[in-house]
Design a protein around this motif. Structure first.
Motif, short mmCIF file in Angstrom:
data_model
loop_
_atom_site.label_atom_id
_atom_site.label_comp_id
_atom_site.label_asym_id
_atom_site.label_seq_id
_atom_site.Cartn_x
_atom_site.Cartn_y
_atom_site.Cartn_z
N GLN A 167 0.96 -1.16 -0.03
CA GLN A 167 0.05 0.10 -0.18
C GLN A 167 0.97 1.36 -0.02
O GLN A 167 0.46 2.42 -0.52
CB GLN A 167 -0.85 0.06 1.16
CG GLN A 167 -1.97 -1.04 1.08
CD GLN A 167 -3.05 -1.01 -0.15
OE1 GLN A 167 -3.51 0.22 -0.48
NE2 GLN A 167 -3.20 -2.16 -0.64
N LEU B 20 2.14 1.47 -3.62
CA LEU B 20 1.36 2.21 -4.71
C LEU B 20 1.12 3.71 -4.25
O LEU B 20 0.93 4.50 -5.14
CB LEU B 20 -0.09 1.40 -4.38
CG LEU B 20 0.37 0.00 -4.98
CD1 LEU B 20 -0.82 -0.91 -4.83
CD2 LEU B 20 0.63 -0.04 -6.44
N ARG B 21 1.07 4.07 -2.77
CA ARG B 21 0.48 5.37 -2.50
C ARG B 21 1.92 6.32 -2.95
O ARG B 21 1.36 7.65 -3.35
CB ARG B 21 0.44 5.57 -0.96
CG ARG B 21 0.08 6.97 -0.84
CD ARG B 21 -1.33 7.39 -1.20
NE ARG B 21 -1.62 8.69 -1.10
CZ ARG B 21 -1.14 9.55 -1.96
NH1 ARG B 21 -0.48 9.46 -2.82
NH2 ARG B 21 -1.46 11.08 -1.79
N THR B 22 3.03 5.87 -3.02
CA THR B 22 4.00 6.70 -3.22
C THR B 22 4.20 7.03 -4.93
O THR B 22 4.59 7.93 -5.21
CB THR B 22 5.47 6.22 -2.72
OG1 THR B 22 5.12 5.81 -1.24
CG2 THR B 22 6.55 7.11 -2.92
N HIS B 23 3.82 5.69 -5.64
CA HIS B 23 3.82 6.19 -7.05
C HIS B 23 2.61 7.02 -7.31
O HIS B 23 2.99 7.86 -8.55
CB HIS B 23 3.50 4.93 -7.76
CG HIS B 23 5.02 3.87 -7.73
ND1 HIS B 23 6.11 4.46 -8.23
CD2 HIS B 23 4.91 2.73 -7.41
CE1 HIS B 23 6.73 3.29 -8.28
NE2 HIS B 23 6.23 2.28 -7.64
N LEU B 24 1.57 6.93 -6.94
CA LEU B 24 0.29 7.78 -7.37
C LEU B 24 0.42 9.43 -6.88
O LEU B 24 0.30 9.39 -5.68
CB LEU B 24 -1.03 7.00 -6.59
CG LEU B 24 -1.00 5.60 -7.42
CD1 LEU B 24 -2.23 4.82 -6.51
CD2 LEU B 24 -1.30 5.39 -8.85
N LYS B 25 0.39 10.13 -7.64
CA LYS B 25 0.63 11.50 -7.07
C LYS B 25 -0.56 12.35 -7.25
O LYS B 25 -0.96 13.18 -6.75
CB LYS B 25 1.88 12.25 -7.91
CG LYS B 25 3.24 11.33 -7.34
CD LYS B 25 4.33 11.96 -8.14
CE LYS B 25 5.53 11.38 -7.71
NZ LYS B 25 5.86 10.05 -7.80
N LEU C 32 -6.33 -0.01 -1.44
CA LEU C 32 -6.05 0.75 -2.54
C LEU C 32 -6.97 1.80 -2.67
O LEU C 32 -6.38 3.04 -3.02
CB LEU C 32 -6.05 -0.22 -3.86
CG LEU C 32 -5.84 0.43 -5.21
CD1 LEU C 32 -4.10 1.18 -5.05
CD2 LEU C 32 -5.67 -0.71 -6.22
N HIS D 31 -6.32 4.35 0.98
CA HIS D 31 -5.08 4.96 1.12
C HIS D 31 -4.77 5.77 -0.09
O HIS D 31 -4.33 6.86 0.29
CB HIS D 31 -4.12 3.95 1.35
CG HIS D 31 -3.96 3.20 2.75
ND1 HIS D 31 -4.18 3.86 3.92
CD2 HIS D 31 -4.07 1.89 2.84
CE1 HIS D 31 -4.20 2.98 4.93
NE2 HIS D 31 -4.16 1.76 4.16
N SER D 32 -5.17 5.28 -1.36
CA SER D 32 -4.76 6.16 -2.36
C SER D 32 -5.91 6.75 -3.20
O SER D 32 -5.37 7.42 -4.31
CB SER D 32 -3.99 5.21 -3.31
OG SER D 32 -2.74 4.80 -2.70
N ALA E 247 -7.65 5.19 -5.42
CA ALA E 247 -7.29 4.63 -6.81
C ALA E 247 -8.21 3.46 -7.16
O ALA E 247 -8.85 2.90 -6.37
CB ALA E 247 -5.89 3.90 -6.68
N PHE F 228 5.50 8.24 4.12
CA PHE F 228 4.35 7.59 4.22
C PHE F 228 4.10 6.53 5.23
O PHE F 228 2.99 6.08 6.00
CB PHE F 228 3.90 6.99 2.60
CG PHE F 228 3.50 8.06 1.87
CD1 PHE F 228 2.27 8.54 2.04
CD2 PHE F 228 4.22 8.27 0.65
CE1 PHE F 228 1.72 9.55 1.27
CE2 PHE F 228 3.63 9.33 -0.40
CZ PHE F 228 2.33 9.81 0.06
#
Length: 405
Positions: free
Chosen positions: A98, A101-106, A128, A131-132, A134, A257
């Motif tokens: 998690q 993925l959160r770090t990739h998704l801006k 997913l 947290h994000s 997405a 994060f």
């Protein structure tokens, strides 16, 4: 200090005091180890050995939010063996995925494309989305085993159509339900993703099994990915911990994060030492685990059970209906043994602490039930399968989940 205050403090101390151990703790632990050796539920149930505890007890005593020597040394080692710039020790595989993925998704809107059976969408409590924020673009592999570049091209969302949610990350899993994702297909997907500016993440919780089975180094297996999560408690037998690896600036943000997610830990030296012991002493044992799993599969085939997903590493999935037996019958009979076996339906997981005798006892249970059914007049059923020889999706049999293969 007044006598009354001293008495009050002593009273509070008496209330706080606790002893977690039973009067027979040593014997209880031995029984627990025996139960683990006879459980096919998961490889997460493996327990630290006295040798692992002894090694871990010598670990450094720093604070990981500030400076923890053993943990920093483990992170440096993980970065080196995976061929990445940096690494981050994280409490669990779910948190590692998690955070990755959160770090990739801006900047939303964004989506993560993955296999419909992936851990990130099936077994991470909706993390997913939570947290994000997405969207998950779940792909059913056309070959029933692993998604291909053609599958990805058919489902990926690109362009500026405001009705759609663009794909920002492709997340693969290796192994997935014990099966090995072919490396050449991973490379094809990665080359395509990077050509169009999409990031690649790997849930490599059990990537150790791939390395042990194929002999490929982690640097080769993980080269196609921008980030990878690896687990120390699945397969390797450590009590806790995963590691996220990737570029230095990416891991720096991921550490932020981790703190936000509540994953900043304190004296993690003994955890890092347990992981180091597992890498050194337990990783070499995985080929034997795979061999025992194949022995289990061969025994089931000999009895007449249908194998719905073969023993590529540490798991085998089976369907006993061709011999007239149900999962619940097997579970109930296994529970009646003098030394019970723990089972969970169609999935059988072999681990470093599975005893060969447990495998023999399980096969005896299935064989005995098959003979009883035959004596009662049951005629073996003709095996049925999908065109590609594998079932689709998840099937539930009287509350017992049969995972997709």
């Amino acid at each position: 200090m007044s006598t009354d205050l001293e008495a009050a403090r002593a009273h509070v101390a008496e209330q706080v005091k606790v002893d977690l151990f039973t009067l027979t703790q040593d014997e209880d632990n031995k029984r627990g180890m025996q139960e683990v050796s006879r459980s096919f539920l998961s490889d997460t149930i493996t327990v630290p050995t006295p040798e692992m505890y002894s090694y871990a007890s010598k670990a450094s005593v720093g604070d990981d939010v500030y400076h923890e020597p053993c943990t920093l040394a483990l992170e440096a080692h993980m970065a080196k063996i995976t061929g990445k710039e940096a690494a981050l020790f994280i409490p669990s595989g779910t948190m590692s995925n998690q955070i990755a993925l959160r770090t990739h998704l801006k900047q939303p809107p964004y989506a993560v494309l993955c296999d419909h059976r992936s851990h990130i969408v099936r077994y991470e409590a909706g993390g997913l989305a939570f947290h994000s924020g997405a969207h998950a673009q779940m792909v059913i592999p056309s070959n029933g085993h692993h998604i291909t570049l053609e599958d990805v091209e058919g489902e990926i969302v690109l362009g500026q159509d405001i009705h759609s949610c663009p794909t920002e990350v492709i997340s693969l899993e290796n192994t997935l339900n014990g099966t090995i994702f072919p490396q050449d297909e991973i490379v094809r997907i990665s080359e395509y993703a990077h050509r169009i500016g999409v990031k690649m993440h790997l849930d490599g919780a059990r990537i150790w099994h791939v390395a042990a089975e194929t002999g490929k180094p982690l640097t080769e297996l993980l080269a196609p990915f921008d980030s990878v999560s690896l687990c120390f408690s699945k397969g390797l037998g450590a009590p806790i911990g995963s590691c996220l690896v990737g570029p230095k600036e990416y891991i720096k943000k991921a550490r932020w994060f981790r703190k936000m997610f509540g994953g900043g830990m304190r004296q993690t030296g003994f955890m890092a030492a347990s992981a180091a012991y597992a890498l050194t002493h337990n990783f070499p044992r995985l080929p034997a685990v795979h061999e025992l799993t194949r022995k289990l599969e061969a025994g089931l085939v000999e009895i007449g059970v249908e194998i719905t997903s073969s023993a590529e590493t540490c798991m085998v999935f089976f369907d006993p209906s061709p011999i007239g037996v149900t999962y619940l019958e097997i579970i109930e009979r296994a529970n009646q043994l003098p030394e019970p076996l723990k089972l969970g339906g169609s999935r059988l997981v072999v681990h470093i602490q599975t005893s060969p005798q447990a495998v023999e006892d399980f096969l005896t249970v299935v064989r005995t039930l098959a003979e009883e059914k035959k004596t009662a007049g049951f005629a073996p059923l003709e095996k049925k399968s999908t065109p590609n020889g594998r079932p689709y999706g998840n099937i539930y049999v009287r509350g017992v989940k049969r995972e997709a293969h």
